[in-house]
Design a protein around this motif. Sequence first.
Motif, PDB file in Angstrom:
ATOM      1  N   PHE A 172      34.431 -15.870  16.942  1.00 42.63           N
ATOM      2  CA  PHE A 172      32.983 -14.995  16.753  1.00 42.63           C
ATOM      3  C   PHE A 172      33.276 -14.147  16.212  1.00 42.63           C
ATOM      4  O   PHE A 172      32.463 -13.244  14.566  1.00 42.63           O
ATOM      5  CB  PHE A 172      32.325 -14.934  18.064  1.00 42.63           C
ATOM      6  CG  PHE A 172      30.788 -14.352  18.187  1.00 42.63           C
ATOM      7  CD1 PHE A 172      29.651 -15.206  17.579  1.00 42.63           C
ATOM      8  CD2 PHE A 172      30.672 -13.025  17.624  1.00 42.63           C
ATOM      9  CE1 PHE A 172      28.236 -14.890  16.832  1.00 42.63           C
ATOM     10  CE2 PHE A 172      29.819 -12.475  18.045  1.00 42.63           C
ATOM     11  CZ  PHE A 172      28.059 -12.897  17.853  1.00 42.63           C
ATOM     12  N   THR A 173      33.889 -12.992  16.720  1.00 45.83           N
ATOM     13  CA  THR A 173      33.987 -11.423  16.454  1.00 45.83           C
ATOM     14  C   THR A 173      34.775 -11.480  14.939  1.00 45.83           C
ATOM     15  O   THR A 173      34.135 -10.826  14.344  1.00 45.83           O
ATOM     16  CB  THR A 173      35.093 -10.706  17.807  1.00 45.83           C
ATOM     17  OG1 THR A 173      34.923 -11.474  18.999  1.00 45.83           O
ATOM     18  CG2 THR A 173      35.186  -9.195  17.061  1.00 45.83           C
ATOM     19  N   PRO A 198      35.211 -15.923  21.727  1.00 41.92           N
ATOM     20  CA  PRO A 198      35.040 -14.783  21.476  1.00 41.92           C
ATOM     21  C   PRO A 198      35.462 -13.848  20.257  1.00 41.92           C
ATOM     22  O   PRO A 198      35.249 -13.844  19.516  1.00 41.92           O
ATOM     23  CB  PRO A 198      34.632 -13.858  22.737  1.00 41.92           C
ATOM     24  CG  PRO A 198      35.987 -15.268  23.316  1.00 41.92           C
ATOM     25  CD  PRO A 198      36.061 -16.492  23.402  1.00 41.92           C
ATOM     26  N   THR A 202      39.799 -17.021  25.428  1.00 41.43           N
ATOM     27  CA  THR A 202      39.851 -16.363  24.017  1.00 41.43           C
ATOM     28  C   THR A 202      39.813 -17.036  23.101  1.00 41.43           C
ATOM     29  O   THR A 202      38.984 -15.732  22.078  1.00 41.43           O
ATOM     30  CB  THR A 202      41.539 -15.622  23.833  1.00 41.43           C
ATOM     31  OG1 THR A 202      42.205 -16.840  23.283  1.00 41.43           O
ATOM     32  CG2 THR A 202      41.789 -15.316  25.087  1.00 41.43           C
ATOM     33  N   ALA A 254      27.410 -20.559  22.943  1.00 38.69           N
ATOM     34  CA  ALA A 254      29.255 -20.383  22.848  1.00 38.69           C
ATOM     35  C   ALA A 254      29.429 -20.620  24.768  1.00 38.69           C
ATOM     36  O   ALA A 254      30.626 -21.043  24.681  1.00 38.69           O
ATOM     37  CB  ALA A 254      29.322 -18.938  23.593  1.00 38.69           C
ATOM     38  N   LEU A 259      40.972  -8.247  21.280  1.00 36.85           N
ATOM     39  CA  LEU A 259      40.853  -9.617  22.331  1.00 36.85           C
ATOM     40  C   LEU A 259      42.430  -9.715  21.145  1.00 36.85           C
ATOM     41  O   LEU A 259      42.983 -11.156  21.876  1.00 36.85           O
ATOM     42  CB  LEU A 259      39.958 -10.674  21.507  1.00 36.85           C
ATOM     43  CG  LEU A 259      38.407 -10.434  22.168  1.00 36.85           C
ATOM     44  CD1 LEU A 259      37.301 -11.185  21.697  1.00 36.85           C
ATOM     45  CD2 LEU A 259      38.490 -11.159  23.207  1.00 36.85           C
TER      46      LEU A 259
END
Length: 438
Positions: A84-85, A81, A78, A175, A216
């Motif tokens: 980044f988000t 991502p 997790t 990534a 997420l």
Amino acid sequence: MNPIAKFTHNLPCQRVPAMVDGWLGKAKGTDILKKALIILLALIFGILIGLFVGPKSDLLVEAADVIGNMWLNALRMTVIPLVFTLLIVGIGKAASMARAGRMTARAILFMIFILWCSSAMAALVTPALLELFPLNGDAAAALRSALGSAPPPGDVPPFSEFLRALIPTNAIAAAAEDAVLPLMIFALAFAFAITRLPDTQRMMLDQFFNALADALLILIQWVLALAPLGVFALALGVGANAGLAAFGALLHYVLIVSSVGAVVWIFSYVLTYFGGKRGPVAFFKASARAQAVAISTQSSLASLPAMVSGVKAMGVGDRSADVVLPISVALFRATGPCMNLAVAIYVAHLMGIELSLGVLAIGVVVAAITTMGAVSLPGSISFITSIAPICIAMGIPIEPLVLLLAIETFPDIMRTVANVSADMSVTATIARSEGDLT
């Protein structure tokens, strides 16, 4: 909708469905402490069972190691991502707030400046504290044996090569390879590009990334629901190999990291004195109620009403109290960079990894940037996702973070108290610069 509700309504932790509210900051302080206590007990029992039973049962230790590493891998998946988000969401939120007016833009820039200073401070103070008060050599060696050996970071490349590597040729590959700093550079550029789109397109992408962040966060809530099992399994292996030395190391960790956070707490009084022209006694009286709420809930968001009352008692006008303070709670976590970097530096110290100035500089940059994407959640929840990117960027193993997660409740009290004080201090400083302080 009043200004406070307007700025806090869109926080990711406020949009997560009710079924995960207990983990994501809307639970009562007692519920949060109860979950933290369960994880802490899992750590203690794991170490004790490993100490007394582990040496007699290799099969038990191996099974615990498999279960613990499966849980750790679930957390790892997790990290990239989510960072980044949340970074894109955070930049979008900051840009949106900055459009509200000159005072808001000045406040955000001032907060960002303090975050970078906080990060740089940790790179200086933490190694100094570890030099003055090093971890017992036998305890460190035992824990290193229990957690496994870790290769030291590679040689720092020449500055020209470092600059070339900052711009990823393939963001997806960055990534996949855990190239955190280049990925963050891409995320920052992409986030600022979104802010320049027409309103319709920008809002569409904002909604997409907000929804992705929510999904997420739900995913990590599911993983964290198994935290007692994962911590117990990994602690059992540590107990079998390190024994009671693990407890001394954990206490040493709490004292070192909390001391770094205390620097920010003291700084808030200094800033209030020079920036807000309010003495330490007046500031303590104004912030005491908010700090009491912070200690009991470990949430800056839950302390917001008390903070508003406190800054108004210091003479801050409604305009600053109802705008700058909610922005500060939403975007500004003064202890985030310094205490997160302090954890990474401590892990390196624990694992016997020497950190060069170049590696520390990378840690300063990543710690400062990731804070912009941090959400207002109790520290025990955001612990892994906030600190793992720093460790990955610095070449530090993240396995010890699982053990430190179990005792995060203790340094998190200092985190929240210092954050609340810094929020109020910055609000008073901005209010005085805007002529909104009587």
